[in-house]
Design an enzyme around this catalytic site. Sequence first.
Site, PDB file in Angstrom:
ATOM      1  CE1 TYR A   1      -3.966   2.164   0.676  1.00 23.96           C
ATOM      2  CE2 TYR A   1      -2.601   3.192   2.366  1.00 23.96           C
ATOM      3  CZ  TYR A   1      -3.742   3.195   1.574  1.00 23.96           C
ATOM      4  OH  TYR A   1      -4.652   4.220   1.699  1.00 23.96           O
TER       5      TYR A   1
ATOM      6  NE  ARG B   1     -10.910   1.894   6.419  1.00 23.38           N
ATOM      7  CZ  ARG B   1     -11.131   2.641   5.337  1.00 23.38           C
ATOM      8  NH1 ARG B   1     -10.412   3.726   5.123  1.00 23.38           N
ATOM      9  NH2 ARG B   1     -12.058   2.302   4.461  1.00 23.38           N
TER      10      ARG B   1
ATOM     11  NE  ARG C   1      -2.713   5.303  12.679  1.00 22.58           N
ATOM     12  CZ  ARG C   1      -1.676   4.737  13.298  1.00 22.58           C
ATOM     13  NH1 ARG C   1      -1.027   5.387  14.253  1.00 22.58           N
ATOM     14  NH2 ARG C   1      -1.258   3.539  12.931  1.00 22.58           N
TER      15      ARG C   1
ATOM     16  CD  GLN D   1       5.374  10.684  16.532  1.00 23.28           C
ATOM     17  OE1 GLN D   1       5.020  11.295  17.535  1.00 23.28           O
ATOM     18  NE2 GLN D   1       6.565  10.820  16.002  1.00 23.28           N
ATOM     19  NE  ARG D   2      -0.571   7.803   9.614  1.00 23.79           N
ATOM     20  CZ  ARG D   2      -1.167   6.655   9.339  1.00 23.79           C
ATOM     21  NH1 ARG D   2      -2.464   6.530   9.476  1.00 23.79           N
ATOM     22  NH2 ARG D   2      -0.458   5.640   8.931  1.00 23.79           N
TER      23      ARG D   2
ATOM     24  CG  ASN E   1     -12.244  -3.139  13.983  1.00 19.94           C
ATOM     25  OD1 ASN E   1     -12.978  -3.475  13.050  1.00 19.94           O
ATOM     26  ND2 ASN E   1     -11.078  -3.709  14.212  1.00 19.94           N
TER      27      ASN E   1
HETATM   28  P1  NAD Z   1     -12.664   1.851   0.236  1.00 21.71           P
HETATM   29  O1  NAD Z   1     -11.994   0.521   0.319  1.00 21.71           O
HETATM   30  O2  NAD Z   1     -14.018   1.995   0.830  1.00 21.71           O
HETATM   31  O3  NAD Z   1     -12.771   2.335  -1.281  1.00 21.71           O
HETATM   32  C1  NAD Z   1     -11.920   1.927  -2.300  1.00 21.71           C
HETATM   33  C2  NAD Z   1     -12.766   1.633  -3.525  1.00 21.71           C
HETATM   34  O4  NAD Z   1     -11.911   1.266  -4.614  1.00 21.71           O
HETATM   35  C3  NAD Z   1     -13.734   0.460  -3.311  1.00 21.71           C
HETATM   36  O5  NAD Z   1     -15.009   0.795  -3.806  1.00 21.71           O
HETATM   37  C4  NAD Z   1     -13.097  -0.662  -4.133  1.00 21.71           C
HETATM   38  O6  NAD Z   1     -14.033  -1.627  -4.572  1.00 21.71           O
HETATM   39  C5  NAD Z   1     -12.435   0.114  -5.247  1.00 21.71           C
HETATM   40  N1  NAD Z   1     -11.321  -0.603  -5.888  1.00 21.71           N
HETATM   41  C6  NAD Z   1     -10.294  -1.245  -5.289  1.00 21.71           C
HETATM   42  N2  NAD Z   1      -9.456  -1.760  -6.217  1.00 21.71           N
HETATM   43  C7  NAD Z   1      -9.969  -1.417  -7.433  1.00 21.71           C
HETATM   44  C8  NAD Z   1      -9.574  -1.664  -8.769  1.00 21.71           C
HETATM   45  N3  NAD Z   1      -8.460  -2.353  -9.049  1.00 21.71           N
HETATM   46  N4  NAD Z   1     -10.347  -1.174  -9.769  1.00 21.71           N
HETATM   47  C9  NAD Z   1     -11.487  -0.470  -9.506  1.00 21.71           C
HETATM   48  N5  NAD Z   1     -11.913  -0.222  -8.253  1.00 21.71           N
HETATM   49  C10 NAD Z   1     -11.151  -0.685  -7.233  1.00 21.71           C
HETATM   50  O7  NAD Z   1     -11.660   2.907   0.872  1.00 21.71           O
HETATM   51  P2  NAD Z   1     -11.797   4.479   1.105  1.00 21.71           P
HETATM   52  O8  NAD Z   1     -11.542   4.733   2.524  1.00 21.71           O
HETATM   53  O9  NAD Z   1     -13.009   4.991   0.467  1.00 21.71           O
HETATM   54  O10 NAD Z   1     -10.517   5.003   0.305  1.00 21.71           O
HETATM   55  C11 NAD Z   1     -10.616   5.643  -0.959  1.00 21.71           C
HETATM   56  C12 NAD Z   1      -9.249   6.130  -1.379  1.00 21.71           C
HETATM   57  O11 NAD Z   1      -8.760   7.068  -0.411  1.00 21.71           O
HETATM   58  C13 NAD Z   1      -8.211   5.030  -1.490  1.00 21.71           C
HETATM   59  O12 NAD Z   1      -7.381   5.286  -2.610  1.00 21.71           O
HETATM   60  C14 NAD Z   1      -7.421   5.156  -0.219  1.00 21.71           C
HETATM   61  O13 NAD Z   1      -6.106   4.705  -0.367  1.00 21.71           O
HETATM   62  C15 NAD Z   1      -7.480   6.651   0.042  1.00 21.71           C
HETATM   63  N6  NAD Z   1      -7.312   6.964   1.477  1.00 21.71           N
HETATM   64  C16 NAD Z   1      -8.319   6.766   2.367  1.00 21.71           C
HETATM   65  C17 NAD Z   1      -8.102   7.061   3.712  1.00 21.71           C
HETATM   66  C18 NAD Z   1      -9.175   6.899   4.748  1.00 21.71           C
HETATM   67  O14 NAD Z   1      -8.904   7.127   5.927  1.00 21.71           O
HETATM   68  N7  NAD Z   1     -10.388   6.555   4.420  1.00 21.71           N
HETATM   69  C19 NAD Z   1      -6.853   7.523   4.140  1.00 21.71           C
HETATM   70  C20 NAD Z   1      -5.838   7.668   3.195  1.00 21.71           C
HETATM   71  C21 NAD Z   1      -6.088   7.417   1.857  1.00 21.71           C
HETATM   72  N1  UDP Z   2      -6.301  -0.418  15.977  1.00 22.81           N
HETATM   73  C1  UDP Z   2      -6.702  -0.882  17.223  1.00 22.81           C
HETATM   74  N2  UDP Z   2      -7.766  -1.729  17.286  1.00 22.81           N
HETATM   75  C2  UDP Z   2      -8.466  -2.105  16.188  1.00 22.81           C
HETATM   76  C3  UDP Z   2      -8.072  -1.614  14.921  1.00 22.81           C
HETATM   77  C4  UDP Z   2      -6.961  -0.773  14.856  1.00 22.81           C
HETATM   78  O1  UDP Z   2      -6.105  -0.540  18.256  1.00 22.81           O
HETATM   79  O2  UDP Z   2      -9.441  -2.868  16.345  1.00 22.81           O
HETATM   80  C5  UDP Z   2      -5.158   0.534  15.899  1.00 22.81           C
HETATM   81  C6  UDP Z   2      -4.095   0.174  14.869  1.00 22.81           C
HETATM   82  O3  UDP Z   2      -3.145  -0.695  15.433  1.00 22.81           O
HETATM   83  C7  UDP Z   2      -3.528   1.541  14.538  1.00 22.81           C
HETATM   84  C8  UDP Z   2      -4.718   2.481  14.680  1.00 22.81           C
HETATM   85  O4  UDP Z   2      -5.689   1.773  15.460  1.00 22.81           O
HETATM   86  O5  UDP Z   2      -2.547   1.903  15.475  1.00 22.81           O
HETATM   87  C9  UDP Z   2      -5.349   2.896  13.364  1.00 22.81           C
HETATM   88  O6  UDP Z   2      -5.593   1.724  12.617  1.00 22.81           O
HETATM   89  P1  UDP Z   2      -6.357   1.727  11.214  1.00 22.81           P
HETATM   90  O7  UDP Z   2      -6.265   0.342  10.671  1.00 22.81           O
HETATM   91  O8  UDP Z   2      -7.697   2.327  11.378  1.00 22.81           O
HETATM   92  O9  UDP Z   2      -5.537   2.750  10.301  1.00 22.81           O
HETATM   93  P2  UDP Z   2      -3.967   2.966   9.987  1.00 22.81           P
HETATM   94  O10 UDP Z   2      -3.132   2.080  10.860  1.00 22.81           O
HETATM   95  O11 UDP Z   2      -3.834   2.629   8.560  1.00 22.81           O
HETATM   96  O12 UDP Z   2      -3.760   4.390  10.308  1.00 22.81           O
END
Ligand code: NAD
Ligand code: UDP
Length: 312
Positions: free
Chosen positions: A144, A185, A210, A275-276, A189
């Site tokens: 990723y 996530r 986060r 951290q983020r 969760n």
């Molecule tokens: P999500 O998994 O709900 O959405 C992703 C969508 O992309 C889904 O509908 C999935 O079916 C589609 N998809 C996956 N692979 C595909 C492919 N090969 N061809 C066509 N469609 C495909 O996730 P989201 O949270 O909505 O994330 C959307 C975008 O934002 C992603 O690119 C993700 O990396 C980015 N993003 C999200 C977050 C967040 O916190 N939600 C944070 C950082 C980046």
């Molecule tokens: N996390 C947790 N319990 C859960 C799911 C996630 O404590 O049931 C923690 C995970 O280890 C991370 C943070 O929550 O430190 C955020 O996780 P998430 O998967 O939502 O996003 P990302 O790690 O990609 O920021």
Amino acid sequence: MKRILVTGGAGFLGSHLCDRLIEDGNDVLCVDNFFTGSKANIAHLISHPYFELLRHDVTIPLFVETDRIFNLACPASPIHYQHDPVQTTKTSVHGAINMLGLAKRVKARIFQASTSEVYGDPEVHPQHESYWGKVNPIGPRACYDEGKRCAETLFFDYQRQHNLDIKVVRIFNTYGPRMHPNDGRVVSNFIVQALKGQNITIYGNGQQTRSFCYVDDLIDGFVRMMNSGPEVTGPINMGNPGEFTMLDLAEKVLSCVGGKSKLTFHPLPIDDPKQRQPDITLAKEKLGWRPQVTLEDGLKETVNYFRNALNV
Ligand code: NAD
Ligand code: UDP
Ligand code: UDP
């Protein structure tokens, strides 16, 4: 009216973006392979005269006519993107190449949903766009993180080499209605666990932090970015600078949901960032954007959504 292609449009963020673009009077083509997205997320748009849905995988070339492209296709939760890591990298890299090739052919402005994961497990805090990050290139999160980093590289090379009009946004953890209840996530969760009266699963000691942005705020930022002048290419951070430990989050979810769930502690996943927090100075300056929704208010909306969706 603009013709706008949204890849990943049936996902969590994509479906909210489609709603907003339709509301603003655009003609929207939603492309999705339904890996993590669902028709249910966009069912209410299907009968709209300016909404169109195409089942398609972005790793395969796509020939359509469009004015703008939002490239969101990619699973975002660790359990989903690690399920088929090779496909995850292909989606980010081949998907970016195809969408950039399409943008080049039709001269469309193109937006990339990048991520705070490009910073990896950051040593600089908060994270500013000038920080190059600390990513393990061979760990389980690399498909990723490195996929998204390579997509950024491609966006900037297409800009330099082919003069493409690009917009790159680095999204920090975003939550809200339509998150998949089982996508692992942390916000979904904890809410689902609290609603079902199950234990709240804290990974590690829960001291990792986060910053959580509510979906409506983020979508507003996307639209501002897309409508900004061509000189604003990004990368630009978007997220809510409020920073919380996972223990803080569990407490807030429990006080919103009520019930008697207990905290349980589980091993920290490999390479889990400690951290983020986004530095959003650039988004404030260039786009006049800042998040408006507090974590308490956003959690309330999200809890209501899951209560209805899960019927609990
Ligand atoms: P999500 O998994 O709900 O959405 C992703 C969508 O992309 C889904 O509908 C999935 O079916 C589609 N998809 C996956 N692979 C595909 C492919 N090969 N061809 C066509 N469609 C495909 O996730 P989201 O949270 O909505 O994330 C959307 C975008 O934002 C992603 O690119 C993700 O990396 C980015 N993003 C999200 C977050 C967040 O916190 N939600 C944070 C950082 C980046
Ligand atoms: N996390 C947790 N319990 C859960 C799911 C996630 O404590 O049931 C923690 C995970 O280890 C991370 C943070 O929550 O430190 C955020 O996780 P998430 O998967 O939502 O996003 P990302 O790690 O990609 O920021
Ligand atoms: N591409 C696409 N739709 C288009 C134009 C191109 O999917 O409308 C794909 C094309 O198949 C190629 C990729 O985008 O694999 C990159 O295109 P580009 O023109 O940049 O490179 P080239 O075709 O020269 O390899």
